[in-house]
Design a protein around this motif. Sequence first.
Motif, PDB file in Angstrom:
ATOM      1  N   ILE A 165      69.581  56.790  30.861  1.00 39.13           N
ATOM      2  CA  ILE A 165      70.015  55.938  29.827  1.00 39.13           C
ATOM      3  C   ILE A 165      70.140  56.846  28.368  1.00 39.13           C
ATOM      4  CG2 ILE A 165      69.339  54.022  28.206  1.00 39.13           C
ATOM      5  CD1 ILE A 165      67.779  52.696  30.701  1.00 39.13           C
ATOM      6  N   THR A 166      69.360  57.567  28.175  1.00 36.46           N
ATOM      7  CA  THR A 166      69.357  58.505  27.010  1.00 36.46           C
ATOM      8  C   THR A 166      70.690  59.245  26.980  1.00 36.46           C
ATOM      9  OG1 THR A 166      67.170  58.585  26.504  1.00 36.46           O
ATOM     10  CG2 THR A 166      68.596  60.288  25.853  1.00 36.46           C
ATOM     11  N   ARG A 167      70.738  59.940  28.134  1.00 32.60           N
ATOM     12  CA  ARG A 167      72.051  60.858  28.245  1.00 32.60           C
ATOM     13  C   ARG A 167      73.391  59.957  28.424  1.00 32.60           C
ATOM     14  NH1 ARG A 167      70.164  64.350  33.513  1.00 32.60           N
ATOM     15  NH2 ARG A 167      68.836  65.871  32.291  1.00 32.60           N
ATOM     16  N   TYR A 168      73.266  58.696  28.691  1.00 39.02           N
ATOM     17  CA  TYR A 168      74.404  57.865  28.842  1.00 39.02           C
ATOM     18  C   TYR A 168      74.971  57.458  27.499  1.00 39.02           C
ATOM     19  CZ  TYR A 168      77.843  54.374  30.181  1.00 39.02           C
ATOM     20  OH  TYR A 168      79.029  53.793  30.509  1.00 39.02           O
ATOM     21  N   ILE A 169      73.929  57.084  26.793  1.00 34.93           N
ATOM     22  CA  ILE A 169      74.086  56.549  25.428  1.00 34.93           C
ATOM     23  C   ILE A 169      74.733  57.862  24.537  1.00 34.93           C
ATOM     24  CG2 ILE A 169      73.071  55.585  23.190  1.00 34.93           C
ATOM     25  CD1 ILE A 169      73.524  53.484  25.343  1.00 34.93           C
ATOM     26  N   ALA A 204      78.760  51.031  32.607  1.00 35.27           N
ATOM     27  CA  ALA A 204      77.409  51.426  32.288  1.00 35.27           C
ATOM     28  C   ALA A 204      76.284  51.746  33.234  1.00 35.27           C
ATOM     29  CB  ALA A 204      76.824  50.821  30.968  1.00 35.27           C
ATOM     30  N   LEU A 205      76.103  50.452  33.833  1.00 33.55           N
ATOM     31  CA  LEU A 205      75.065  50.556  35.028  1.00 33.55           C
ATOM     32  C   LEU A 205      75.505  51.508  36.008  1.00 33.55           C
ATOM     33  CD1 LEU A 205      72.414  49.483  35.673  1.00 33.55           C
ATOM     34  CD2 LEU A 205      73.558  47.121  36.815  1.00 33.55           C
ATOM     35  N   GLN A 206      76.597  51.456  36.592  1.00 38.48           N
ATOM     36  CA  GLN A 206      76.924  52.418  37.631  1.00 38.48           C
ATOM     37  C   GLN A 206      76.705  53.753  37.268  1.00 38.48           C
ATOM     38  OE1 GLN A 206      81.287  51.022  38.201  1.00 38.48           O
ATOM     39  NE2 GLN A 206      80.508  49.418  39.486  1.00 38.48           N
ATOM     40  N   GLU A 207      77.067  54.081  36.137  1.00 43.02           N
ATOM     41  CA  GLU A 207      76.973  55.683  35.798  1.00 43.02           C
ATOM     42  C   GLU A 207      75.483  55.770  35.489  1.00 43.02           C
ATOM     43  OE1 GLU A 207      79.295  57.965  35.625  1.00 43.02           O
ATOM     44  OE2 GLU A 207      80.520  56.435  36.395  1.00 43.02           O
ATOM     45  N   ILE A 208      74.601  54.840  34.986  1.00 41.77           N
ATOM     46  CA  ILE A 208      73.310  55.144  34.831  1.00 41.77           C
ATOM     47  C   ILE A 208      72.504  55.382  36.166  1.00 41.77           C
ATOM     48  CG2 ILE A 208      70.972  54.247  34.135  1.00 41.77           C
ATOM     49  CD1 ILE A 208      72.706  53.143  31.746  1.00 41.77           C
ATOM     50  N   GLN A 212      47.546  53.279  37.347  1.00 40.05           N
ATOM     51  CA  GLN A 212      48.729  52.633  37.739  1.00 40.05           C
ATOM     52  C   GLN A 212      49.961  52.599  36.464  1.00 40.05           C
ATOM     53  OE1 GLN A 212      49.889  51.358  40.752  1.00 40.05           O
ATOM     54  NE2 GLN A 212      51.876  51.350  39.606  1.00 40.05           N
ATOM     55  N   ASN A 213      49.360  52.713  35.331  1.00 38.57           N
ATOM     56  CA  ASN A 213      50.279  52.884  34.037  1.00 38.57           C
ATOM     57  C   ASN A 213      50.925  54.168  34.139  1.00 38.57           C
ATOM     58  OD1 ASN A 213      51.566  52.106  31.805  1.00 38.57           O
ATOM     59  ND2 ASN A 213      49.615  52.591  30.473  1.00 38.57           N
ATOM     60  N   ILE A 214      50.106  55.224  34.525  1.00 40.06           N
ATOM     61  CA  ILE A 214      50.581  56.463  34.559  1.00 40.06           C
ATOM     62  C   ILE A 214      51.512  56.473  35.714  1.00 40.06           C
ATOM     63  CG2 ILE A 214      50.412  58.825  35.000  1.00 40.06           C
ATOM     64  CD1 ILE A 214      47.474  58.449  33.620  1.00 40.06           C
ATOM     65  N   LYS A 215      51.558  55.919  36.883  1.00 44.59           N
ATOM     66  CA  LYS A 215      52.496  56.022  38.003  1.00 44.59           C
ATOM     67  C   LYS A 215      53.684  55.384  37.572  1.00 44.59           C
ATOM     68  CE  LYS A 215      49.067  56.444  41.561  1.00 44.59           C
ATOM     69  NZ  LYS A 215      48.637  55.507  42.548  1.00 44.59           N
ATOM     70  N   ASN A 216      53.754  54.263  36.796  1.00 39.34           N
ATOM     71  CA  ASN A 216      54.901  53.327  36.278  1.00 39.34           C
ATOM     72  C   ASN A 216      55.701  54.191  35.424  1.00 39.34           C
ATOM     73  OD1 ASN A 216      54.131  51.255  37.926  1.00 39.34           O
ATOM     74  ND2 ASN A 216      53.261  49.840  35.961  1.00 39.34           N
ATOM     75  N   ARG A 217      55.031  54.975  34.476  1.00 41.37           N
ATOM     76  CA  ARG A 217      55.502  55.765  33.353  1.00 41.37           C
ATOM     77  C   ARG A 217      56.397  56.747  34.270  1.00 41.37           C
ATOM     78  NH1 ARG A 217      51.747  57.213  28.814  1.00 41.37           N
ATOM     79  NH2 ARG A 217      50.516  55.201  28.854  1.00 41.37           N
ATOM     80  N   HIS A 218      55.786  57.512  35.025  1.00 45.35           N
ATOM     81  CA  HIS A 218      56.523  58.482  35.800  1.00 45.35           C
ATOM     82  C   HIS A 218      57.783  57.873  36.579  1.00 45.35           C
ATOM     83  CE1 HIS A 218      56.965  62.261  38.247  1.00 45.35           C
ATOM     84  NE2 HIS A 218      56.978  61.735  39.220  1.00 45.35           N
ATOM     85  N   SER A 219      57.414  56.769  37.244  1.00 46.26           N
ATOM     86  CA  SER A 219      58.437  56.196  38.198  1.00 46.26           C
ATOM     87  C   SER A 219      59.940  55.674  37.108  1.00 46.26           C
ATOM     88  CB  SER A 219      58.099  55.005  38.862  1.00 46.26           C
ATOM     89  OG  SER A 219      57.115  55.638  39.859  1.00 46.26           O
ATOM     90  N   LEU A 220      59.397  55.351  35.845  1.00 52.69           N
ATOM     91  CA  LEU A 220      60.570  54.946  34.964  1.00 52.69           C
ATOM     92  C   LEU A 220      61.209  56.160  34.411  1.00 52.69           C
ATOM     93  CD1 LEU A 220      58.880  51.707  33.667  1.00 52.69           C
ATOM     94  CD2 LEU A 220      60.758  51.784  35.069  1.00 52.69           C
ATOM     95  N   SER A 221      60.535  57.075  34.289  1.00 55.71           N
ATOM     96  CA  SER A 221      61.281  58.255  33.377  1.00 55.71           C
ATOM     97  C   SER A 221      62.630  58.674  33.917  1.00 55.71           C
ATOM     98  CB  SER A 221      60.216  59.613  33.504  1.00 55.71           C
ATOM     99  OG  SER A 221      60.327  60.311  34.912  1.00 55.71           O
ATOM    100  N   PRO A 222      63.052  58.754  35.078  1.00 56.61           N
ATOM    101  CA  PRO A 222      64.299  59.000  35.503  1.00 56.61           C
ATOM    102  C   PRO A 222      65.352  58.064  34.779  1.00 56.61           C
ATOM    103  CG  PRO A 222      62.999  59.256  37.480  1.00 56.61           C
ATOM    104  CD  PRO A 222      62.193  58.724  36.275  1.00 56.61           C
ATOM    105  N   TYR A 223      65.011  56.965  34.784  1.00 51.75           N
ATOM    106  CA  TYR A 223      65.707  55.700  34.201  1.00 51.75           C
ATOM    107  C   TYR A 223      65.917  56.015  32.492  1.00 51.75           C
ATOM    108  CZ  TYR A 223      65.293  53.719  38.808  1.00 51.75           C
ATOM    109  OH  TYR A 223      65.490  53.263  40.008  1.00 51.75           O
ATOM    110  N   LYS A 224      64.912  56.188  32.114  1.00 49.43           N
ATOM    111  CA  LYS A 224      64.838  56.520  30.517  1.00 49.43           C
ATOM    112  C   LYS A 224      65.792  57.604  30.389  1.00 49.43           C
ATOM    113  CE  LYS A 224      60.515  54.674  29.231  1.00 49.43           C
ATOM    114  NZ  LYS A 224      59.054  54.678  28.654  1.00 49.43           N
ATOM    115  N   LEU A 225      65.621  58.725  31.094  1.00 43.33           N
ATOM    116  CA  LEU A 225      66.622  59.803  31.021  1.00 43.33           C
ATOM    117  C   LEU A 225      67.901  59.597  31.081  1.00 43.33           C
ATOM    118  CD1 LEU A 225      66.629  62.901  30.141  1.00 43.33           C
ATOM    119  CD2 LEU A 225      66.313  63.489  32.621  1.00 43.33           C
TER     120      LEU A 225
END
Length: 92
Positions: free
Chosen positions: A20-24, A81-85, A5-18
Motif C-alpha cells: 500500500i505504501t509503495r502504491y500510494i 488499486a486493489l489489483q496492483e497492491i 498472536q499480535n506479533i504474528k498478525n503484524r508480521h502477516s500484515l506487513s507485506p500488505y502495508k508495504l
Amino acid sequence: MNPDQNIKNRHSLSPYKLAITRYIRSSLALKGMKYEDLSMALDKKGICMTPENLRSKTHKGMFSADLFAVIVDVLELEDTALQEILKQVKNV
C-alpha cells in the motif's frame, strides 16, 4: 488476543502495508503530485489532513480503510488499486 498472536498478525500484515505504501507513493509520483496536493484534494472532499500527517501515514502504511478508499478516489485509481497492491504482495 495474546502477545504472540499480535506479533504474528503484524508480521502477516506487513507485506500488505508495504505494498500500500509503495502504491500510494508511486501513484503520487506518476501523477506528478506531492503530499500537499493530496492534502488539498482531500480537503475538497471535506477531509482535513496535513501533508505531514499523510506522509507519516503513508510511510507507516497505516491507513484506515475509509481513508485509503478516499485516497484511491481522489487519485482516480479505482480500476487498478486493489489489483496492483495484491500483485505486489504476491511477488514478495
